[in-house]
Design a protein around this motif. Structure first.
Motif, PDB file in Angstrom:
ATOM      1  N   ILE A 207       0.846  -1.207   0.000  1.00 30.87           N
ATOM      2  CA  ILE A 207       0.000   0.000   0.000  1.00 30.87           C
ATOM      3  C   ILE A 207       0.877   1.251   0.000  1.00 30.87           C
ATOM      4  O   ILE A 207       0.609   2.220  -0.725  1.00 30.87           O
ATOM      5  CB  ILE A 207      -0.926  -0.016   1.225  1.00 30.87           C
ATOM      6  N   HIS A 208       1.929   1.235   0.800  1.00 33.56           N
ATOM      7  CA  HIS A 208       2.868   2.359   0.874  1.00 33.56           C
ATOM      8  C   HIS A 208       3.512   2.604  -0.492  1.00 33.56           C
ATOM      9  O   HIS A 208       3.590   3.740  -0.966  1.00 33.56           O
ATOM     10  CB  HIS A 208       3.924   2.041   1.931  1.00 33.56           C
TER      11      HIS A 208
ATOM     12  N   ALA B  57       1.096   4.139  -2.938  1.00 29.36           N
ATOM     13  CA  ALA B  57       0.871   5.555  -2.647  1.00 29.36           C
ATOM     14  C   ALA B  57       2.009   6.417  -3.193  1.00 29.36           C
ATOM     15  O   ALA B  57       1.776   7.506  -3.724  1.00 29.36           O
ATOM     16  CB  ALA B  57       0.739   5.758  -1.136  1.00 29.36           C
TER      17      ALA B  57
ATOM     18  N   VAL C 250      -4.620   5.490   3.076  1.00 30.06           N
ATOM     19  CA  VAL C 250      -3.359   4.752   3.196  1.00 30.06           C
ATOM     20  C   VAL C 250      -2.965   4.603   4.661  1.00 30.06           C
ATOM     21  O   VAL C 250      -2.592   3.511   5.115  1.00 30.06           O
ATOM     22  CB  VAL C 250      -2.244   5.461   2.395  1.00 30.06           C
TER      23      VAL C 250
END
Length: 283
Positions: A81-82, A85, A120
């Protein structure tokens, strides 16, 4: 400022009054604000991309140093997810750099970035909750206030966009029904309510500060625009001056092309100097 006469390249006169200007959101102001917001969004996406990439690298290096190569850690959902982003931030930066967006487009980008950042953080918090992660709540608070500082926005809109942060954190904590310490140990059951209340107090304080900051920043932007207005002209840059006057590059509200505006300095606005100024600009 005392009333003074100004002369533009086309020979049109404008008078500056000393009274306070009540700004109605005119098309020139909206155009100026749109340009400013696009520059700020472009800067914000670049900084977010770099900061996110830096934090990702530091986190992975620290995990390798502490636990060695563990594929489950390096490919953990929070890491993916990081990474997504970071890529998204750089992608938006590219779009903002190459295209001039409409007002609705800029509002959409601002909304998307704000909600995506909150999402996030919430996803990372949810996936890492049992490890006792505690950095997400202060990070969310800082992000909300930083957005209010960087982007001129109405306070009501800022508060509305900030609401998912405290609500999301509360939902995750209630879904787990317990808390964990930083080393992953179970938090004392009787302290769970205080744990939740402290996090909510911090986040709602951040929401309130973000709204207040937006009010101050937006008002400052309006005052800056008013201060640069001379009649239907918006002053952009000083390009010269003399003994009694200053010359500015300006933009007319209707003509939409650069013009030169000469302004008599208030401190020398005597009858004699005013007559001299009028003769000078008529040449």
């Amino acid at each position: 400022m005392n009333p003074v006469e100004t002369q533009a390249a086309g020979g049109e006169r404008r008078e500056v009054s000393a009274g306070r200007i009540r700004l109605r959101e005119s098309e020139p102001f909206e155009a100026e604000l749109r340009t400013f917001v696009q520059r700020r969004l472009r800067l914000a996406t670049w900084v977010l991309g770099l900061a996110g990439a830096g934090l990702l690298v530091v986190g992975r290096v620290a995990d390798l140093a502490n636990h060695g190569w563990v594929p489950a850690n390096q490919l953990h959902p929070s890491v993916m997810i990081h990474l997504l982003a970071v890529l998204l931030a750089f992608g938006l930066h590219g779009v903002l750099k190459r295209r001039r967006l409409s007002a609705a487009g800029l509002v959409g980008v601002d909304t998307f970035i704000t909600l995506a950042l909150i999402a996030v953080c919430l996803l990372i918090y949810a996936f890492s909750y049992e490890t006792g992660i505690q950095q997400v709540v202060p990070l969310l608070g800082l992000l909300l206030i930083a957005r209010a500082i960087v982007l001129p926005s109405r306070p009501g809109r800022t508060v509305l966009l900030s609401l998912p942060a405290p609500v999301g954190i509360l939902a995750i904590q209630l879904a787990y029904g317990r808390a964990y310490t930083v080393d992953g140990a179970l938090y004392p059951e009787h302290g769970f309510a205080a744990y939740v209340l402290w996090d909510q107090a911090a986040l709602w304080l951040a929401v309130g500060l973000a709204g207040l900051t937006s009010r101050v920043v937006y008002a400052a932007r309006v005052h800056a625009y008013e201060a640069a207005k001379v009649g239907r002209y918006t002053l952009e840059e000083r390009i010269g001056g003399g003994a009694i006057g200053e010359v500015y590059r300006a933009r007319h509200a209707l003509i939409r092309r650069p013009v030169a505006v000469k302004i008599l300095r208030p401190e020398v606005a005597s009858e004699r100097n005013l007559a001299l100024f009028e003769r000078e600009v008529q040449r």
